[in-house]
Write a protein that holds these residues in place. Sequence first.
Motif, PDB file in Angstrom:
ATOM      1  N   HIS A 132       0.832  -1.202   0.000  1.00 20.47           N
ATOM      2  CA  HIS A 132       0.000   0.000   0.000  1.00 20.47           C
ATOM      3  C   HIS A 132       0.871   1.258   0.000  1.00 20.47           C
ATOM      4  CE1 HIS A 132      -3.174  -2.730   1.745  1.00 20.47           C
ATOM      5  NE2 HIS A 132      -3.943  -2.021   0.944  1.00 20.47           N
ATOM      6  N   VAL A 133       1.853   1.280   0.876  1.00 18.22           N
ATOM      7  CA  VAL A 133       2.725   2.450   0.992  1.00 18.22           C
ATOM      8  C   VAL A 133       3.509   2.659  -0.292  1.00 18.22           C
ATOM      9  CG1 VAL A 133       4.607   3.510   2.290  1.00 18.22           C
ATOM     10  CG2 VAL A 133       2.868   2.142   3.491  1.00 18.22           C
ATOM     11  N   ASP A 134       4.046   1.580  -0.849  1.00 16.87           N
ATOM     12  CA  ASP A 134       4.814   1.678  -2.092  1.00 16.87           C
ATOM     13  C   ASP A 134       3.941   2.184  -3.233  1.00 16.87           C
ATOM     14  OD1 ASP A 134       6.976   0.699  -0.699  1.00 16.87           O
ATOM     15  OD2 ASP A 134       6.823  -1.340  -1.515  1.00 16.87           O
ATOM     16  N   ALA A 135       2.697   1.692  -3.308  1.00 14.38           N
ATOM     17  CA  ALA A 135       1.782   2.127  -4.364  1.00 14.38           C
ATOM     18  C   ALA A 135       1.445   3.604  -4.218  1.00 14.38           C
ATOM     19  CB  ALA A 135       0.512   1.284  -4.345  1.00 14.38           C
ATOM     20  N   TYR A 136       1.250   4.039  -2.968  1.00 15.73           N
ATOM     21  CA  TYR A 136       0.927   5.450  -2.748  1.00 15.73           C
ATOM     22  C   TYR A 136       2.084   6.348  -3.174  1.00 15.73           C
ATOM     23  CZ  TYR A 136      -0.869   9.699  -0.686  1.00 15.73           C
ATOM     24  OH  TYR A 136      -1.332  10.988  -0.522  1.00 15.73           O
TER      25      TYR A 136
END
Length: 265
Positions: free
Chosen positions: A10-14
């Motif tokens: 999630h963090v990487d995608a954001y």
Amino acid sequence: MLHPLLTQDHVDAYQRDGVVLIKGLLKDYVEPLRRGIEINMSEPGTYAAENLKTGDTGRFFDDYCNWNRISEFEDAIRRSPMAEVAADLMKSKSVQVFHDHVLVKEPGTSKATPWHQDEPYYFVEGQQNVSFWAPMDPVKEASLRCVAGSHLWEKPVLPTRWLSEEDFYAGEDIYMPVPDPDAEGMRILEWEMEPGDAVAFHYKTLHGARGNQASSRRRAFSLRLVGDDARYVERAGPTSPPYPGHAMKAGEKLREDWFPTIFTK
């Protein structure tokens, strides 16, 4: 350690795309937020708007900056996981409230939400920010649409007025024209969503939404948050929201009495 609703993906995608879906972020607050939206629509605030031209069908209501007068909004802002999840997504130690936003499209609403970035309308700059868009009704074809990676573009997109389509600041030449992501083959991310799910997106992410041709209304609660590096910036004219009388100067952090910190790691 990340909030249990998040993975590192999630963090990487954001960080990479400027947008990510968070399932169930507000699942425990759907009914209270629905009540809050009904209060908001029956008692509109200073900035409430009806975003239809003559000849448009349906109803497209929006309003913002009401969280400190509608207890259902304030409760969700202060008690839900939004602030902690925001801190993880934007890699910030602190989280301040910027403003809330309600958008309601009744069945048969032809008006689309125009493509835009949020930051050019705001008096805040910085890389650590997040906006949550959470539907209070199931959404399929009327979901939020975001252009992946647009938060990393070199130039901001021209802010326009939603009804007149005029330049918001009249004559500023630092912006790029509003693109047509569908015609230009841009990578657009959108999801079918259930009440309580939320899309998290960066203030610089280009986004919009189709009209609502479904047989049910589409109510959405949105919250804008900022992190450690957020600073007040001067624009070429009154911003949206304008926050008259704020007395802040360029380069200052947002004043805590108006924009409270609601989470600190």
